[in-house]
Design a protein around this motif. Sequence first.
Motif, PDB file in Angstrom:
ATOM      1  N   SER A   1     -57.378  12.979 -15.047  1.00  0.00           N
ATOM      2  CA  SER A   1     -57.645  13.583 -16.237  1.00  0.00           C
ATOM      3  C   SER A   1     -57.167  15.213 -16.018  1.00  0.00           C
ATOM      4  O   SER A   1     -57.612  15.780 -14.918  1.00  0.00           O
ATOM      5  CB  SER A   1     -58.892  13.506 -17.210  1.00  0.00           C
ATOM      6  OG  SER A   1     -59.835  14.200 -16.341  1.00  0.00           O
TER       7      SER A   1
ATOM      8  N   GLU B   1     -57.604  18.035 -23.667  1.00  0.00           N
ATOM      9  CA  GLU B   1     -57.683  17.029 -22.721  1.00  0.00           C
ATOM     10  C   GLU B   1     -56.578  16.106 -22.695  1.00  0.00           C
ATOM     11  O   GLU B   1     -56.150  15.406 -23.871  1.00  0.00           O
ATOM     12  CB  GLU B   1     -59.065  16.298 -22.743  1.00  0.00           C
ATOM     13  CG  GLU B   1     -59.266  15.519 -21.264  1.00  0.00           C
ATOM     14  CD  GLU B   1     -60.526  14.693 -21.357  1.00  0.00           C
ATOM     15  OE1 GLU B   1     -61.023  14.012 -20.353  1.00  0.00           O
ATOM     16  OE2 GLU B   1     -61.178  14.935 -22.635  1.00  0.00           O
TER      17      GLU B   1
ATOM     18  N   VAL C   1     -56.842  19.319 -18.247  1.00  0.00           N
ATOM     19  CA  VAL C   1     -57.168  19.968 -19.276  1.00  0.00           C
ATOM     20  C   VAL C   1     -55.831  21.138 -19.682  1.00  0.00           C
ATOM     21  O   VAL C   1     -55.334  21.801 -18.899  1.00  0.00           O
ATOM     22  CB  VAL C   1     -58.333  21.233 -19.486  1.00  0.00           C
ATOM     23  CG1 VAL C   1     -58.485  21.789 -20.721  1.00  0.00           C
ATOM     24  CG2 VAL C   1     -59.434  20.308 -19.528  1.00  0.00           C
TER      25      VAL C   1
ATOM     26  N   ARG D   1     -55.624  12.434 -20.509  1.00  0.00           N
ATOM     27  CA  ARG D   1     -56.217  11.543 -19.499  1.00  0.00           C
ATOM     28  C   ARG D   1     -55.308  10.358 -19.264  1.00  0.00           C
ATOM     29  O   ARG D   1     -54.402  10.067 -20.205  1.00  0.00           O
ATOM     30  CB  ARG D   1     -57.586  11.251 -19.747  1.00  0.00           C
ATOM     31  CG  ARG D   1     -57.705  10.627 -21.272  1.00  0.00           C
ATOM     32  CD  ARG D   1     -58.974  10.384 -21.765  1.00  0.00           C
ATOM     33  NE  ARG D   1     -59.152   9.648 -23.114  1.00  0.00           N
ATOM     34  CZ  ARG D   1     -59.162   8.266 -23.274  1.00  0.00           C
ATOM     35  NH1 ARG D   1     -59.299   7.577 -22.077  1.00  0.00           N
ATOM     36  NH2 ARG D   1     -59.455   7.869 -24.431  1.00  0.00           N
TER      37      ARG D   1
END
Length: 460
Positions: free
Chosen positions: A340, A348, A342, A350
């Motif tokens: 994952s 975010e 940012v 993932r």
Amino acid sequence: MNFDNLSPEQEKNIREKLNSWAAENKLPAVKSQRLEQLVSDLAQKEKRNQRFKILGSLAAAAVIFITFITISPGMRSWAVENLSVVGRYITNWSGIEKGWQWAEEHEMFQEILAAKTDQGYTFRVHRILADPTQTTIIYTVEGNNPTSITRGFRGHDILFNGRTWASGMGARGDIMDGVFVGSIELSDGLPEESGTLKLQVRQIGNVKGNWDVSFPVTRAALTELTRSVPVDQSTTIPNGTLFIEELILVPTQTVVKLRYKGEEHAPDLTIREVRLRTPGSLVEPRGADAHGTRVGDVWEQTYDLEFQRLDPVPQQVILELAGRVYQKGETRLPLSGEQSAVAPDGREVRIMNLQQHGRIEEATISYLIDEKNPWPFSISDWQVLDAQGKIHRTRPKMESSVSMAIGKQPETTGDATEKEYVLKLSWELPRGSKAVALVNAGYWEYRDNLGSFTIQISVE
């Protein structure tokens, strides 16, 4: 003579002439209002003489006059079939399309005789609304399972004087009384004031055939009523400059023309968020059209922002721009560990599923989107990074449950304005290479204020 007592031979001759016109598409645009008058007379069962000028082409020198002495029920049936559904279709959409309402009230739709039957379906073009900024075609399809002609139908299937010209196209339609009534809007005015329009229709629904039709068209009347207001204003935005160049006042709509020049992707001006204001009111948006090219390190793009017609025309309007701008900033999603990352905008990203077996590998990734920024990443910009630091292209993979251009859009989350977007990417690396991360070099950011501009309109 009572037209209910026509001889079979007279009725046959009249029907054959009308069918011949439709098959050969020989009703000149300049005479289309005479057809409208004829249909009105037919509906009222009145006897009157109708004179039609039949042209083999716009350049034809010979002119043939046909005079109708009487009118029969059979002729009336041919001429007015589908008229009621076409009229209702226009009326139904006039609540949204104010230009249609104006055109209907001022008899600016051109009545067209153009029809073709094949494979059990009859395709007819009934009306054209042509102005310097757009061209609208209203048609019907009859048959066992009537539906739109736009499946597989693109701008290059529309010819004006033998050449393609349409750069953008929108379509809508409804089933009415067992007939499909549809409209196609081309986001371009006719290249010349008058000419011949040809529609190359080769598919209706899933049925293939040939429903090509040609007919004369003109935008002369609405060109005469169109007004151009030059504008010389600009604003600096991330990566470049936006220029507001022209306001076009057409009886059927209002168009603002803009141009962008910069180092990165042109902004995505969201027509739902762009505002055009008159003193005391907000002008409803209709749509937008954009065309961009990159030459070397410079990106240039033009925009046509379309709004409803101005009635009355004020002395000034205010244009308020909003939309998405491209920003540089890398999102790197590792293919191992937490899987994952940012993004620079705080979003975010993932990995939901990863398969790295065999030559072709793939990953399913997800991130949140919202209505104002449904595409925070350019899908084609997702790339895969190998262990040697080399970049390779990925291929977005379509799924059967696709609801946006690529990927799928599950149910909304707790926040009603946000949704989870799921995208499947695949790639194939050279032998001996190992993929270590997915990367995207930029992202799109929504801006609710890209500038406000006051455009003065002189009184004529």
